[in-house]
Design an enzyme around this catalytic site. Structure first.
Site, mmCIF file in Angstrom:
data_model
loop_
_atom_site.group_PDB
_atom_site.id
_atom_site.type_symbol
_atom_site.label_atom_id
_atom_site.label_comp_id
_atom_site.label_asym_id
_atom_site.label_seq_id
_atom_site.Cartn_x
_atom_site.Cartn_y
_atom_site.Cartn_z
ATOM 1 C CE LYS A 80 -4.048 1.917 2.411
ATOM 2 N NZ LYS A 80 -4.910 1.805 3.610
ATOM 3 C CB SER A 155 -8.149 3.757 2.475
ATOM 4 O OG SER A 155 -7.278 3.076 3.376
ATOM 5 C CB SER A 179 -8.467 0.941 5.353
ATOM 6 O OG SER A 179 -9.199 2.142 5.397
#
Lengths: 497, 98
Positions: A80, A155, A179
């Site tokens: 990420k 997210s 997330s």
């Protein structure tokens, strides 16, 4: 033999260790896959082909020397874009950090490299991890591999989409309000939020420091456990890192069983706003747990209904403080530095240009909640709710070993549907937020497809803090139960890209 | 709890160092009003005797040995600077403001 990109991480590591394939071949197969499908999915913001191939070659060289390889050596991973990577762009999905190449590695990045994990690139995300759909990325949305007109959650939508579309067997996410788990649910993958403090936050660009927690994303429970073990453990560079042994998650994932366990069904996570197909799959999951030998108990956590309002005061408050660092002075974007504007004007012009709508909303909401005259009514009261939620969990875990619920109230929604309706978007994290507020451990794993839209549904398992191994013990049993029912992993049913 | 006014939102934007445009201000004011209305529900919980939780871990004063350890070089520290001069961050003027 199935194609390389569909192997699990455990299978990939074995194949490399046994010399059936080289790490370079595995990395190249994934780079080819990214080349073929990522224009459609947009899981990656940056692909580091040279870095990945060099890391893979180092693993192959180590093997040739006769070195003992670690359990994930040579396995590719999607990281990420909220973790710093030395010399490799780190944007957090924001214009504010476009082109920034950090001068240091996050502890998670460091540990992955030390384990011989091959980092393929950085994945798309809602800007600064604020969002539930990945639509808040300044670099455009990510498509859900099951239906690219739908969101992959957020997210960490890029990380979940990357593994669901076989562009990596493993990924790293961060979970502040859901997330990791919510994207896992929406893409038919496995995602774990470890106990708060279980994985170092050093080099994780901060959103809400008392809630943020990095964790593994994978296609199987065992793969998630292997990755969890590789990144977890005390880090002196993070003062909130827990100085205690990491729960034995790999052993738990290998010996999955729920026989004799007490499993609590959270009563409050049902009813209005929950999609029928989600509730149907969840009911089946509870039935499966019973068949596998668990005792099912209904548990009430009355204060959970206040978790979402409390979260949307606490997280923005911390964000408004954390994001003050983006001041246009030391790194990142600078706008309006023409010799006329003062430093303070440059700061305001830069933040206006560099932050997207959701980040601005949350900074302002947090500034409001912390301002004098409102502090007690909002932030102070939200902190008390946090205590009450923690007490609800304590009472529940006095009666049961784990709690279960749907991970999300609905399956993946269309891109654009909730983009300018923050309240509707916030509902996506209804079931995941309580664990962040209390700091305990939680997992999402696939429990089938909803009848009405054919999209994945996630089962959430919640365990007490530092009992992360229970997630894997229960998760592995449930996963094996479904595998014998379905005859194949759920992702085999995803349409070809 | 009263709603939030456009003037308050403009003030918040200044405090937040965000140079919002007029249209953006209107849009945000309406959304913030909705959100604040929803999160104000935390006030429903009678919690006078409940201690606040600011953090999930009961940690205080985590220390490390006070010894010199390697850090970033000046070049590394300045590598992302929008402007640098003589091994320092160059910033817009900070004096002469009100």
């Amino acid at each position: 033999m199935t194609e390389t990109i569909r192997w699990t991480a455990a299978e990939t590591a074995s194949a490399i260790a046994d010399g059936k394939v080289t790490a370079v071949e595995v990395a190249q197969a994934h780079l080819d896959r990214i080349e073929a499908v990522d224009a459609e999915v947009h899981a990656y913001l940056h692909v580091d082909a040279d870095g990945a191939l060099a890391a893979a070659k180092a693993v192959d060289d180590a093997r040739a020397r006769g070195d003992r390889l670690g359990p994930l050596a040579g396995v590719p991973l999607a990281l990420k874009d909220v973790f710093t990577t030395k010399g490799v762009p780190t944007t957090c999905g924001s214009r504010m950090l476009e082109g920034w190449r950090p001068p240091y590695d996050a502890t998670v990045t460091r540990r992955l490299k030390d384990a011989g994990v091959v980092i393929l690139g950085k994945t798309n995300m809602d800007e600064f991890a604020m969002g539930s759909s990945t639509e808040n990325s300044a670099y455009g949305p990510t498509g859900n591999p099951w239906d690219t007109t739908k969101v992959p959650g957020g997210s960490g939508g890029g990380s979940a989409a990357a593994i669901a579309s076989f562009q990596a067997p493993l990924a790293i996410g961060t979970d502040t309000g859901g997330s990791i788990r919510q994207p896992a649910a929406l893409t038919g993958t496995v995602g774990v939020k470890p106990t708060y403090g279980g994985v170092s936050r050093y080099g994780l660009v901060a959103f809400s420091s008392s809630l943020d927690q990095g964790g593994p994303c994978a296609r199987t429970v065992l793969d998630a456990a292997l990755l969890h073990e590789a990144i977890a453990g005390h880090d002196p560079l993070d003062s909130t890192s827990i100085d205690a042994p990491v729960p034995n998650v790999v052993e738990a994932a290998r010996s999955g069983s729920v026989r004799g366990m007490r499993v609590g069904v959270v009563k409050e996570f049902a009813g209005e706003g929950y999609q029928a197909g989600v509730l149907a799959r969840f009911a089946e999951a509870v039935e499966l747990l019973r068949e596998l030998g668990a005792e099912i108990v209904e548990i009430s956590c009355p204060n959970f209904t206040y978790a979402m309002p409390a979260y949307y005061l606490i997280a923005p408050s911390e964000a408004s403080s954390n994001l003050a660092r983006f001041d246009a002075m030391r790194y990142g974007l600078r706008v309006g530095d023409d010799g006329e504007h003062s430093a303070e004007e440059v700061m305001s012009l830069t933040r206006e240009a560099g932050f997207g709508a959701e980040v601005k909303r949350r900074i302002m909401l947090g500034t409001y909640a912390l301002s004098s005259g409102y502090y007690d009514a909002y932030y102070g009261q939200a902190q008390k709710v946090r205590t009450l939620i923690t007490r609800d969990f304590e009472a529940a875990f006095g009666q049961v070993d784990v709690l279960v619920s749907p991970t999300t109230p609905t399956t993946a929604f269309p891109i654009g549907e909730r983009a300018d309706d923050p309240m509707a978007m916030y509902l996506a994290d209804l079931c995941t937020i309580p664990s962040n507020l209390a700091g305990n451990a939680a997992m999402s794993l696939p429990c089938g497809l909803a009848d009405e839209d054919g999209l994945p549904v996630g089962l959430q398992i919640i365990a007490p803090a530092m009992a992360d191994d229970r997630l894997y013990r229960v998760g592995a049993a449930v996963e094996a139960g479904y595998l014998s029912r379905w005859g194949a992993p759920l992702l085999d049913r995803a349409p070809a890209l | 709890m009263p709603g939030i006014t456009r003037e308050e939102v403009a003030h918040l934007a200044r405090l937040s160092r965000l140079e919002l445009g007029a249209e953006e201000l209107d849009h945000l004011a309406a959304q913030l009003d909705d959100i604040i209305g929803a999160v104000a529900r935390v006030a429903e919980v009678a919690a006078d005797d409940i201690p606040p939780t600011s953090h999930p871990l009961p940690l205080t004063n985590v220390m490390r040995p006070d010894v010199v350890r390697p850090g970033l070089t000046p070049e590394e520290a300045l590598s992302g600077a929008p402007a640098a001069e003589d091994q320092r961050f160059r910033v817009p003027r900070i004096l002469g403001e009100e």
